[in-house]
Design an enzyme around this catalytic site. Structure first.
Site, PDB file in Angstrom:
ATOM      1  N   GLU A  60      13.639   1.440 -89.958  1.00  0.00           N
ATOM      2  CA  GLU A  60      13.436   0.238 -89.541  1.00  0.00           C
ATOM      3  C   GLU A  60      14.481  -0.779 -88.998  1.00  0.00           C
ATOM      4  O   GLU A  60      15.188  -1.348 -87.466  1.00  0.00           O
ATOM      5  CB  GLU A  60      12.935  -1.062 -90.467  1.00  0.00           C
ATOM      6  CG  GLU A  60      11.280  -1.302 -90.805  1.00  0.00           C
ATOM      7  CD  GLU A  60      10.945   0.326 -91.674  1.00  0.00           C
ATOM      8  OE1 GLU A  60      10.172   0.034 -92.345  1.00  0.00           O
ATOM      9  OE2 GLU A  60      11.796   1.054 -92.123  1.00  0.00           O
ATOM     10  N   HIS A 129       4.994  -4.565 -99.590  1.00  0.00           N
ATOM     11  CA  HIS A 129       4.064  -4.794 -98.236  1.00  0.00           C
ATOM     12  C   HIS A 129       3.182  -6.150 -97.963  1.00  0.00           C
ATOM     13  O   HIS A 129       3.089  -6.508 -97.320  1.00  0.00           O
ATOM     14  CB  HIS A 129       2.680  -3.781 -98.431  1.00  0.00           C
ATOM     15  CG  HIS A 129       2.823  -2.208 -98.588  1.00  0.00           C
ATOM     16  ND1 HIS A 129       3.147  -1.797 -99.484  1.00  0.00           N
ATOM     17  CD2 HIS A 129       3.207  -1.639 -97.634  1.00  0.00           C
ATOM     18  CE1 HIS A 129       3.830  -0.571 -99.149  1.00  0.00           C
ATOM     19  NE2 HIS A 129       3.558  -1.143 -97.997  1.00  0.00           N
TER      20      HIS A 129
END
Length: 325
Positions: A60, A129
């Site tokens: 990321e 998540h």
């Protein structure tokens, strides 16, 4: 006008902007041939090619840095962070670079970056998540944070975000992806950024909310209407910057406010909304401002989500408490 899910509306928006502007690039983990973990980019690589829609390494921080470099070179990056819980790896890129780049460079360069990320509870995902980290991003001046609650807004807001010259964090609640359909025009249209929407007019109390809680607020309003309590529901749509004009106008009319968010009480943007209402409209209030939010604990594992997440019953109880103060 077709009936579409929110995920279909999001895919439509990206396809339209990829076709309209060769500088739009879509990239992220598995977004190419696989179409993303939720298939939001399904078919886009086949249509626009591997140079326009492509996979990145599982990093990321690299996605964030790549986005900045591409934006400085005149592209309009639309990176996907596979789950919003992974955004912590990009915080330097977002807060240290994207949010302040136009100011740093005296408006000679732009940061037309739209970061897409799924988030939110109710779908029993593993740890990291579902987290509601939107409050972290809203703390950085210079970046917009957009949270659609329905397919129509999702498409129009995403097109507006991609066309914006400012960085936008565009958050997609996973529970809303395929849980219902809405009428969505086939062609291009925009929904303005920075503008809240009154989804239900009312006279007795204002509910201010966003994301999946808009639907819970609607359910609560239906129940309260049976007791002759008319609720005005405001969908923020953009949570940074806040559309305080719409909020304050509503509170001045109803005299009461309940703020609802899925995030923990200490997170989200609920406390910011409460603070602004208190500073700007305290003399119009007939009762303390109500607040419905999740407990101040880490997001629970899937088995405990139902008990942990706010719902329509919680909203009904808080509205009654405010109205009966």
């Amino acid at each position: 006008m077709a009936q579409k899910t929110m995920i279909q509306a999001i895919t439509d928006a990206m396809a339209i902007e990829l076709a309209n502007d060769d500088n739009v690039l879509v990239f992220g983990e598995d977004v190419g041939k696989n179409g993303g973990v939720f298939r939001a980019t399904e078919g886009l690589q086949a249509k626009f090619g591997e140079d326009r829609v492509f996979d990145t390494p599982l990093a990321e921080s690299g996605i964030g840095g790549l986005s900045i470099g591409l934006a400085l070179e005149g592209f309009r990056p639309v990176p996907e962070i596979q789950f919003f819980g992974f955004i912590l790896e990009t915080m330097d890129s977002i807060g240290g670079q994207m949010a302040r780049m136009r100011y740093r460079m005296g408006n000679t360069r732009q940061m037309p970056i739209t970061i897409r990320a799924p988030f939110g509870g109710g779908v029993h995902t593993p740890e990291m998540h579902s987290d509601n980290f939107e409050g972290l991003i809203t703390s950085f001046p210079g970046i917009r944070v957009v949270v659609p609650s329905n397919p129509y807004d999702a498409k129009g807001l995403l097109i507006s975000a991609i066309r914006s010259n400012d960085p936008v964090m565009y958050l997609e609640h996973m529970k809303l992806y395929r849980s219902f359909r809405d009428e969505v025009p086939d062609g291009e249209y925009t929904v303005p950024l920075d503008q809240a929407n009154i989804t239900r007019p009312g006279r007795d109390v204002t509910i201010v909310t966003y994301g999946a809680m808009v639907r819970e607020a609607a359910k609560a309003a239906d129940e309260l209407a049976k007791e002759n309590i008319e609720v005005e529901v405001i969908d923020l749509r953009t949570i940074a910057p806040l559309d305080m004009k719409t909020i304050i106008t509503s509170v001045e009319k109803t005299g009461r406010a309940v703020v609802v968010q899925e995030a923990q009480r200490q997170a989200g943007v609920g406390n910011q909304v409460i603070s602004e209402i208190s500073q700007r409209a305290i003399l119009n209030l007939q009762a303390p401002i109500g607040f419905v939010a999740a407990p101040d604990t880490p997001f629970p594992f899937g088995q405990a989500e139902t008990a942990w997440l706010p719902n329509a019953s919680d909203i009904v109880a808080e509205v009654k408490k405010t109205v009966n103060f």
